[in-house]
Write a protein that holds these residues in place. Structure first.
Motif, short mmCIF file in Angstrom:
data_model
loop_
_atom_site.label_atom_id
_atom_site.label_comp_id
_atom_site.label_asym_id
_atom_site.label_seq_id
_atom_site.Cartn_x
_atom_site.Cartn_y
_atom_site.Cartn_z
N ASN A 50 6.89 53.57 15.46
CA ASN A 50 7.05 54.34 14.22
C ASN A 50 8.47 54.27 13.68
O ASN A 50 8.68 54.14 12.47
CB ASN A 50 6.67 55.81 14.45
CG ASN A 50 5.19 55.99 14.66
OD1 ASN A 50 4.38 55.10 14.36
ND2 ASN A 50 4.80 57.14 15.19
N GLU A 54 9.63 52.76 10.15
CA GLU A 54 10.38 53.63 9.23
C GLU A 54 11.74 53.04 8.91
O GLU A 54 12.25 53.17 7.79
CB GLU A 54 10.52 55.03 9.82
CG GLU A 54 10.99 56.06 8.82
CD GLU A 54 10.08 56.18 7.60
OE1 GLU A 54 10.60 56.11 6.46
OE2 GLU A 54 8.86 56.33 7.77
N SER A 58 12.84 52.81 5.19
CA SER A 58 13.84 53.76 4.69
C SER A 58 15.29 53.32 4.87
O SER A 58 16.10 53.51 3.96
CB SER A 58 13.66 55.11 5.40
OG SER A 58 12.38 55.62 5.17
N LYS A 79 13.21 61.21 7.77
CA LYS A 79 11.99 60.44 8.04
C LYS A 79 12.07 59.75 9.41
O LYS A 79 11.07 59.67 10.13
CB LYS A 79 11.77 59.40 6.95
CG LYS A 79 11.37 59.98 5.62
CD LYS A 79 11.22 58.87 4.58
CE LYS A 79 10.90 59.43 3.22
NZ LYS A 79 10.82 58.37 2.21
N ALA A 83 9.66 60.32 12.64
CA ALA A 83 8.97 59.20 13.27
C ALA A 83 9.18 59.18 14.79
O ALA A 83 8.50 58.45 15.50
CB ALA A 83 9.44 57.88 12.66
#
Length: 96
Positions: A50, A54, A58, A79, A83
């Motif tokens: 994750n 991410e 991001s 974020k 994650a």
């Protein structure tokens, strides 16, 4: 640089300055403590996957200058933490 410098093959047209620099490597060099360390993400595989996804979504646009750091980073960090970044970092530190 890893490897045995004295055993490296150099092209015939390699500049002499490069050869001189490579031949003068320090004899008292010490290997880094990180040499040979490999992070085992198996216990945090979901969080690790994750956070990598991410990161690409991001963080990478910020790193590449596509988004303004000051405005985009706080939300990106939020974020990343959502994650599972903190859990991955904790496991990394535990192993290291």
């Amino acid at each position: 640089m890893l490897g045995h410098v004295e055993m490296i093959r150099w092209a015939a047209n390699t500049h002499p300055t490069i050869l001189k620099y490579r031949a003068s490597q320090s004899t008292d060099a010490v290997n880094s403590v990180t040499l040979g360390f490999n992070f085992d993400a198996s216990e945090v595989s979901v969080e690790y996957t994750n956070t990598l996804a991410e990161f690409n979504t991001s963080i990478l646009p910020i790193k590449l200058g596509l988004l303004d750091y000051e405005t985009a980073f706080p939300a990106a960090l939020k974020k990343m933490k959502a994650a599972g970044l903190d859990k991955v970092v904790e496991k990394y530190n535990e192993q290291f």
